[in-house]
Design a protein around this motif. Structure first.
Motif, mmCIF file in Angstrom:
data_model
loop_
_atom_site.group_PDB
_atom_site.id
_atom_site.type_symbol
_atom_site.label_atom_id
_atom_site.label_comp_id
_atom_site.label_asym_id
_atom_site.label_seq_id
_atom_site.Cartn_x
_atom_site.Cartn_y
_atom_site.Cartn_z
ATOM 1 N N LEU A 78 1.206 -1.540 0.331
ATOM 2 C CA LEU A 78 0.044 -0.070 -0.212
ATOM 3 C C LEU A 78 0.572 1.256 -0.448
ATOM 4 O O LEU A 78 0.936 1.950 -0.438
ATOM 5 C CB LEU A 78 -1.059 0.203 1.019
ATOM 6 C CG LEU A 78 -1.702 1.086 1.311
ATOM 7 C CD1 LEU A 78 -3.009 1.442 0.221
ATOM 8 C CD2 LEU A 78 -2.656 0.802 2.989
ATOM 9 N N ARG A 79 1.631 1.599 0.474
ATOM 10 C CA ARG A 79 2.437 2.501 0.656
ATOM 11 C C ARG A 79 3.425 2.391 -0.466
ATOM 12 O O ARG A 79 3.723 3.570 -1.149
ATOM 13 C CB ARG A 79 4.141 2.282 1.666
ATOM 14 C CG ARG A 79 3.486 2.311 3.061
ATOM 15 C CD ARG A 79 4.279 1.717 4.021
ATOM 16 N NE ARG A 79 5.636 1.912 4.448
ATOM 17 C CZ ARG A 79 6.595 2.105 5.007
ATOM 18 N NH1 ARG A 79 6.092 1.052 5.804
ATOM 19 N NH2 ARG A 79 7.620 2.265 5.139
ATOM 20 N N ALA A 80 3.956 1.701 -1.840
ATOM 21 C CA ALA A 80 4.272 1.552 -2.759
ATOM 22 C C ALA A 80 3.247 1.947 -3.698
ATOM 23 O O ALA A 80 3.033 3.302 -4.472
ATOM 24 C CB ALA A 80 4.750 0.442 -3.095
ATOM 25 N N GLN A 81 2.134 1.624 -3.481
ATOM 26 C CA GLN A 81 0.526 2.771 -4.147
ATOM 27 C C GLN A 81 0.553 4.447 -3.817
ATOM 28 O O GLN A 81 -0.194 5.030 -4.703
ATOM 29 C CB GLN A 81 0.094 2.214 -3.419
ATOM 30 C CG GLN A 81 -0.134 0.343 -4.330
ATOM 31 C CD GLN A 81 -2.039 -0.234 -4.346
ATOM 32 O OE1 GLN A 81 -1.885 -0.653 -2.940
ATOM 33 N NE2 GLN A 81 -2.649 -0.374 -5.359
ATOM 34 N N LEU A 82 0.968 4.510 -2.898
ATOM 35 C CA LEU A 82 1.200 5.289 -2.415
ATOM 36 C C LEU A 82 2.131 6.327 -2.468
ATOM 37 O O LEU A 82 1.629 7.569 -3.140
ATOM 38 C CB LEU A 82 1.027 5.959 -0.825
ATOM 39 C CG LEU A 82 -0.468 5.674 0.367
ATOM 40 C CD1 LEU A 82 -0.430 5.100 1.596
ATOM 41 C CD2 LEU A 82 -1.995 6.601 -0.071
ATOM 42 N N GLY A 87 4.632 10.450 -6.925
ATOM 43 C CA GLY A 87 4.908 10.892 -7.268
ATOM 44 C C GLY A 87 6.438 11.287 -6.592
ATOM 45 O O GLY A 87 6.662 10.908 -5.886
ATOM 46 N N HIS A 88 7.439 12.360 -7.402
ATOM 47 C CA HIS A 88 8.654 13.538 -7.043
ATOM 48 C C HIS A 88 9.701 12.322 -6.821
ATOM 49 O O HIS A 88 10.035 12.624 -5.477
ATOM 50 C CB HIS A 88 7.722 14.120 -5.967
ATOM 51 C CG HIS A 88 6.692 15.094 -6.668
ATOM 52 N ND1 HIS A 88 7.025 16.085 -6.725
ATOM 53 C CD2 HIS A 88 5.515 15.107 -6.618
ATOM 54 C CE1 HIS A 88 6.022 16.576 -7.381
ATOM 55 N NE2 HIS A 88 4.898 15.872 -6.957
ATOM 56 N N GLY A 89 9.459 11.067 -7.304
ATOM 57 C CA GLY A 89 10.981 9.838 -6.663
ATOM 58 C C GLY A 89 10.982 9.596 -5.236
ATOM 59 O O GLY A 89 11.290 8.922 -4.698
ATOM 60 N N LEU A 90 9.123 9.458 -4.711
ATOM 61 C CA LEU A 90 8.973 8.896 -3.566
ATOM 62 C C LEU A 90 9.012 7.172 -3.505
ATOM 63 O O LEU A 90 9.133 6.549 -4.136
ATOM 64 C CB LEU A 90 7.614 9.448 -3.305
ATOM 65 C CG LEU A 90 7.420 10.850 -2.434
ATOM 66 C CD1 LEU A 90 6.192 10.917 -1.823
ATOM 67 C CD2 LEU A 90 8.473 11.415 -1.182
ATOM 68 N N THR A 91 9.482 6.740 -2.979
ATOM 69 C CA THR A 91 9.447 5.277 -2.504
ATOM 70 C C THR A 91 8.690 5.016 -1.012
ATOM 71 O O THR A 91 8.641 5.587 -0.959
ATOM 72 C CB THR A 91 11.443 4.501 -2.315
ATOM 73 O OG1 THR A 91 11.855 5.067 -0.965
ATOM 74 C CG2 THR A 91 12.021 5.354 -3.423
ATOM 75 N N PRO A 92 8.173 3.378 -1.221
ATOM 76 C CA PRO A 92 7.315 3.065 0.290
ATOM 77 C C PRO A 92 8.205 3.648 1.378
ATOM 78 O O PRO A 92 7.882 4.223 2.434
ATOM 79 C CB PRO A 92 7.283 1.787 0.666
ATOM 80 C CG PRO A 92 8.259 1.465 -1.067
ATOM 81 C CD PRO A 92 8.419 2.463 -1.776
ATOM 82 N N ASP A 93 9.198 3.692 1.213
ATOM 83 C CA ASP A 93 10.101 3.716 2.826
ATOM 84 C C ASP A 93 10.401 5.612 3.138
ATOM 85 O O ASP A 93 10.648 6.166 3.930
ATOM 86 C CB ASP A 93 12.117 4.102 2.050
ATOM 87 C CG ASP A 93 11.952 2.391 2.668
ATOM 88 O OD1 ASP A 93 10.915 1.937 2.952
ATOM 89 O OD2 ASP A 93 13.141 2.693 1.831
ATOM 90 N N HIS A 94 9.436 6.640 2.295
ATOM 91 C CA HIS A 94 9.234 7.935 2.659
ATOM 92 C C HIS A 94 7.559 8.004 2.722
ATOM 93 O O HIS A 94 7.301 8.957 3.428
ATOM 94 C CB HIS A 94 9.123 8.527 1.067
ATOM 95 C CG HIS A 94 10.566 8.316 0.520
ATOM 96 N ND1 HIS A 94 10.979 7.852 -0.283
ATOM 97 C CD2 HIS A 94 12.229 9.745 0.799
ATOM 98 C CE1 HIS A 94 11.924 8.365 -1.033
ATOM 99 N NE2 HIS A 94 12.409 9.059 0.254
ATOM 100 N N VAL A 95 7.280 6.478 3.054
ATOM 101 C CA VAL A 95 5.333 7.098 3.151
ATOM 102 C C VAL A 95 5.127 5.990 4.140
ATOM 103 O O VAL A 95 5.540 5.335 4.362
ATOM 104 C CB VAL A 95 4.446 7.297 1.759
ATOM 105 C CG1 VAL A 95 3.548 7.075 2.186
ATOM 106 C CG2 VAL A 95 5.094 7.253 0.662
ATOM 107 N N TRP A 96 3.814 6.577 4.942
ATOM 108 C CA TRP A 96 3.054 6.341 6.002
ATOM 109 C C TRP A 96 1.932 6.455 6.000
ATOM 110 O O TRP A 96 1.108 7.643 5.078
ATOM 111 C CB TRP A 96 3.785 6.628 7.888
ATOM 112 C CG TRP A 96 3.901 6.096 8.408
ATOM 113 C CD1 TRP A 96 2.778 6.420 9.791
ATOM 114 C CD2 TRP A 96 3.498 5.035 8.915
ATOM 115 N NE1 TRP A 96 2.231 5.485 10.833
ATOM 116 C CE2 TRP A 96 3.177 3.997 9.964
ATOM 117 C CE3 TRP A 96 4.142 3.436 8.577
ATOM 118 C CZ2 TRP A 96 2.977 3.334 10.640
ATOM 119 C CZ3 TRP A 96 4.738 2.712 9.129
ATOM 120 C CH2 TRP A 96 3.528 2.281 10.285
ATOM 121 N N ALA A 97 0.897 5.726 7.017
ATOM 122 C CA ALA A 97 0.052 5.643 6.524
ATOM 123 C C ALA A 97 -0.879 5.485 7.862
ATOM 124 O O ALA A 97 -0.313 4.080 8.857
ATOM 125 C CB ALA A 97 -0.743 4.667 5.475
#
Length: 372
Positions: A78-82, A87-97
């Motif tokens: 899910l973090r990869a989808q977010l 965009g902007h070069g983000l990866t799952p490691d940059h995202v929390w939910a």
């Protein structure tokens, strides 16, 4: 007090009888009114539900999700989808939910707030912010926005110098005013403080310039957190999915503070479906933006004052007794929000039919107005 001897079949206890934390004494639960009325324009939802095909896929996903096993604790899929959506070069490691942006902000303050630490924000703004601070034992300090409800870097940085916050919170577009803060201001603030700067972009998709997002600044500023939600533009308020983008170290801090398995398998599954159909889920954003602009255009023609908005709502006023105006609209079957600066009511952009009902109800309001 002797709770053991109380007859639990009788409503003998009140909050005053309980060992409540001192800072909770006199408080009431947060919440906009949830009333059964024909037209609800009070909580800034997207009024257009998913298509039958997407709704059916969501239902299948819920059934397929495991109920007897714990959910994926890290939900990297899910973090990869977010990340891909942002965009902007983000990866799952940059995202929390988490369960709505409310829980996301509680995670942030749970990690970076606390006793002896301070959250700084700028009023008028979202009424839940002081509760996030209170619930995490974080000092809460506010500084007024400018007369037009905008922010400039000097206002923010002067407040930072005066109050030494650990976390600075800027909402853009701002709730309840709808006012956007320019990227240049945000960039100057980030360069001028070591505090964590949270940019709450819950309504960014409704902006006239949605591409002007603080996400563009993440690569250069490790003290930046950008908070988003699927509750508004994504028509996913019932799904309860908020998220943030930040440096991976910030995400790791949130992973420390979260409760185990905080995001259910069903929430993850349905949010994944929504993201797979992002174009369809967001298809009505332009229509709601048009309805907002129509409110900004037509309400002044009717003699009302409005605040320029970049969100999916508009502040309208001013009434000498806004509660009376709110009640008269409610009596006509339209629920709006009594919030924000004195004399104003906040109305969400809705369907053409809902907007027509709002205008018809507004014509019946005779609550006295103040001089502009």
């Amino acid at each position: 007090m002797n709770l053991a001897r109380a007859d639990l079949t009788q409503p003998v206890l009140t909050l005053a009888d309980l060992p409540l934390r001192p800072e909770l004494v006199g408080e009431e639960p947060y919440g906009a009114p949830q009333l059964d009325v024909p037209v609800c324009l009070n909580v800034n939802e997207n009024p257009y539900p998913p298509s039958p095909a997407v709704a059916a896929e969501m239902a299948e996903a819920v059934v397929a999700a495991s109920f007897n096993r714990y959910p994926d604790r890290e939900f990297r899929g899910l973090r990869a989808q977010l990340a891909a959506y942002l965009g902007h070069g983000l990866t799952p490691d940059h995202v929390w939910a988490a369960n709505g942006s409310n829980e996301v902000m509680t995670h942030v303050l749970g990690a970076f707030g606390g006793p002896g630490r301070r959250l700084l924000t700028f009023t008028p703004t979202y009424s839940m912010y002081p509760e996030y601070a209170r619930n995490t034992h974080t000092d809460y300090v506010t500084v007024p926005r400018r007369a037009d409800f905008s922010l400039d870097a000097a206002t923010v940085l002067d407040a930072v110098a005066a109050h030494a916050p650990t976390v600075v919170l800027i909402t853009t577009p701002n709730n309840p005013t709808g006012t956007s803060t320019p990227l240049a201001v945000i960039e100057e603030v980030l360069a001028g403080t070591d505090a964590l700067v949270v940019i709450d972009e819950a309504y960014q998709e409704f902006s006239s310039t949605p591409e002007a997002t603080a996400l563009t600044l993440l690569a250069e500023h490790g003290n930046l957190i950008v908070s988003r939600t699927m509750s508004k533009a994504f028509a996913f308020a019932g799904g309860r999915l908020g998220y943030l983008a930040a440096h991976p170290a910030v995400v790791d801090a949130c992973r420390i503070i979260r409760l185990p398995y905080h995001l259910s398998a069903q929430t993850q599954a349905v949010a994944s479906v929504a993201l797979r159909h992002a174009d369809e889920m967001l298809a009505r954003v332009a229509d709601l933006r048009d309805e907002r602009d129509a409110l900004l255009r037509t309400l002044p023609e009717l003699g009302y004052e409005v605040v320029e908005s970049d969100a999916n709502f508009v502040l309208v006023g001013r009434w000498a007794d806004r509660h009376l105006a709110w009640q008269q609209l409610l009596d006509a079957g339209v629920l709006v929000r009594e919030t924000g600066p004195a004399g104003f009511l906040r109305v969400s952009a809705g369907t053409p039919e809902e907007m027509a009902a709002f205008h018809a109800a507004l014509a019946r309001v005779d609550a006295p107005r103040t001089e502009q």
